[in-house]
Design a protein around this motif. Sequence first.
Motif, PDB file in Angstrom:
ATOM      1  N   UNK A  20       5.026   4.946 -15.359  1.00 30.26           N
ATOM      2  CA  UNK A  20       4.743   4.101 -16.500  1.00 30.26           C
ATOM      3  C   UNK A  20       3.913   2.877 -16.159  1.00 30.26           C
ATOM      4  N   UNK A  21       3.986   1.876 -17.047  1.00 31.39           N
ATOM      5  CA  UNK A  21       3.113   0.700 -16.941  1.00 31.39           C
ATOM      6  C   UNK A  21       3.887  -0.585 -16.660  1.00 31.39           C
ATOM      7  N   UNK A  22       5.094  -0.451 -16.121  1.00 33.89           N
ATOM      8  CA  UNK A  22       5.918  -1.630 -15.865  1.00 33.89           C
ATOM      9  C   UNK A  22       5.633  -2.322 -14.547  1.00 33.89           C
ATOM     10  N   UNK A  23       4.521  -1.998 -13.922  1.00 34.80           N
ATOM     11  CA  UNK A  23       4.110  -2.667 -12.688  1.00 34.80           C
ATOM     12  C   UNK A  23       2.593  -2.596 -12.602  1.00 34.80           C
ATOM     13  N   UNK A  24       2.020  -3.421 -11.726  1.00 32.47           N
ATOM     14  CA  UNK A  24       0.569  -3.451 -11.545  1.00 32.47           C
ATOM     15  C   UNK A  24       0.149  -2.334 -10.587  1.00 32.47           C
ATOM     16  N   UNK A  25      -0.924  -1.633 -10.942  1.00 29.39           N
ATOM     17  CA  UNK A  25      -1.471  -0.555 -10.118  1.00 29.39           C
ATOM     18  C   UNK A  25      -2.875  -0.935  -9.678  1.00 29.39           C
ATOM     19  N   UNK A  26      -3.126  -0.815  -8.367  1.00 28.41           N
ATOM     20  CA  UNK A  26      -4.426  -1.175  -7.797  1.00 28.41           C
ATOM     21  C   UNK A  26      -4.992   0.019  -7.044  1.00 28.41           C
ATOM     22  N   UNK A  72       0.811  -1.206   0.000  1.00 27.63           N
ATOM     23  CA  UNK A  72       0.000   0.000   0.000  1.00 27.63           C
ATOM     24  C   UNK A  72       0.851   1.265   0.000  1.00 27.63           C
ATOM     25  N   UNK A  73       0.854   1.977  -1.111  1.00 27.10           N
ATOM     26  CA  UNK A  73       1.451   3.303  -1.153  1.00 27.10           C
ATOM     27  C   UNK A  73       0.359   4.326  -0.885  1.00 27.10           C
ATOM     28  N   UNK A  74       0.700   5.380  -0.139  1.00 24.72           N
ATOM     29  CA  UNK A  74      -0.314   6.382   0.188  1.00 24.72           C
ATOM     30  C   UNK A  74       0.364   7.723   0.436  1.00 24.72           C
ATOM     31  N   UNK A  75      -0.456   8.755   0.527  1.00 22.15           N
ATOM     32  CA  UNK A  75       0.076  10.078   0.811  1.00 22.15           C
ATOM     33  C   UNK A  75      -1.014  11.052   1.166  1.00 22.15           C
ATOM     34  N   UNK A  76      -0.656  12.070   1.914  1.00 25.06           N
ATOM     35  CA  UNK A  76      -1.617  13.111   2.273  1.00 25.06           C
ATOM     36  C   UNK A  76      -1.906  14.030   1.093  1.00 25.06           C
ATOM     37  N   UNK A  77      -1.059  13.966   0.051  1.00 21.21           N
ATOM     38  CA  UNK A  77      -1.311  14.682  -1.197  1.00 21.21           C
ATOM     39  C   UNK A  77      -0.634  13.905  -2.326  1.00 21.21           C
ATOM     40  N   UNK A  78      -0.760  14.391  -3.542  1.00 18.11           N
ATOM     41  CA  UNK A  78      -0.237  13.646  -4.684  1.00 18.11           C
ATOM     42  C   UNK A  78       1.288  13.531  -4.658  1.00 18.11           C
ATOM     43  N   UNK A 107      -0.779  -0.747  -4.513  1.00 13.55           N
ATOM     44  CA  UNK A 107      -2.062  -0.060  -4.356  1.00 13.55           C
ATOM     45  C   UNK A 107      -1.798   1.402  -4.051  1.00 13.55           C
ATOM     46  N   UNK A 108      -2.540   2.317  -4.681  1.00  9.10           N
ATOM     47  CA  UNK A 108      -2.327   3.747  -4.506  1.00  9.10           C
ATOM     48  C   UNK A 108      -3.577   4.401  -3.919  1.00  9.10           C
TER      49      UNK A 108
END
Length: 401
Positions: free
Chosen positions: A201-207, A123-129, A148-149
Amino acid sequence: MSTIERAEVFVASPGRNFVTLRVTTSDGVTGLGDATLNGRELAVAAYLRDHVAPQLVGRDPARIEDTWQYLYRGAYWRRGPVTMTAIAAVDTALWDIKGKVAGLPVYQLLGGRSRDGVLVYSHASGTDVPALLDDVARFREAGYRAIRAQAAVPGSGSYGVRKGAIYEPASAAVPEEQLWSTEAYLDFAPTYLEAVRERFGFGFHLLHDVHHRLTPIEAARLGKRVEDCRLFWLEDPTPAENQESFRLIRQHTTTPIAVGEALTSIWDVGHLITEQLVDYVRTSVVHAGGITHLRRIFDLAALHQVRTGSHGATDLSPVTLAAAVHLDLAVPNFGIQEYMPHAPETAEVFRGGVRFADGMLHPPEVPGLGVEYDAEAAERFPYEPRSLPMARRLDGSVHDW
């Protein structure tokens, strides 16, 4: 013949609250099961101590299927998260014992490897972009192939955003109330998912996880909007009580859908699977009746080209994580496994467990599940009442958290 001699229930908080069942046979073999239900831990602990544990004494630990049926069909009150979590703890402990008696890792008893390792996402996350993008970079550098973002919606909602090193939403005994604006979320979420793709980019899965917060048509609109992001999945886009609602989402978007972490049995997900209304089923070992029952769910899913994606947040103990990886390794329709590393204190109580390398998890090559419980160490971490948050709309009405 070996019999079950005792079943002990431990409640401790090494980093967060866990409920652990330890079953011991007359031959001295022990097996562990996780019985953690986030925010309702003591309900499951009481169910096990007062109702289930006394019924286990004297039973044959090798009769796993019979014990599952005994605890499920033998009780008038069936299903639900408390019951299914308690059954899961017993079932997982008996698989652990069977592996130790056989001298084999549990995955070998399930048919052996179908793959070399278990793909995971964190899980990647942040209080802003910008903070989110920095966090995604950190996970990419750590070797994750799937991420996961989530980012806090400005002025409305911070679901999925870590407050420290470990993401743990359960906090005070009385639930924290968080504001929520669906309109603000629908405007904002696509922009940060697009920002992740633009930078990395698209070299990994994004959820991405919606966490049950949209109506079906809102979820359809979001899924269509983010199709160019090529999400691995859009998780829990709408509450699953009305399962036909997923058909509407399907009609409007090709973004894959994942559902099931809050569902507890094959009867809860059967319609979603057989009608191919979802792409990934997220039921977990601990909340869906253990290895025995989760295997049934996964086998049904395999018949309908639905893949697995089990829940694996830090409110599931290392026992569940190990059990999940053993099953993930064996089933043919594995998709991905959620993985959030536990707090350092957790490793003081739960010894052993899975190993992370090159974006995948690997089980320990030892008999059973490969996790042991240090009850003496657990005494240093007493239970702390904590509840999951709740959400209110900006007008003050209660919303799905």
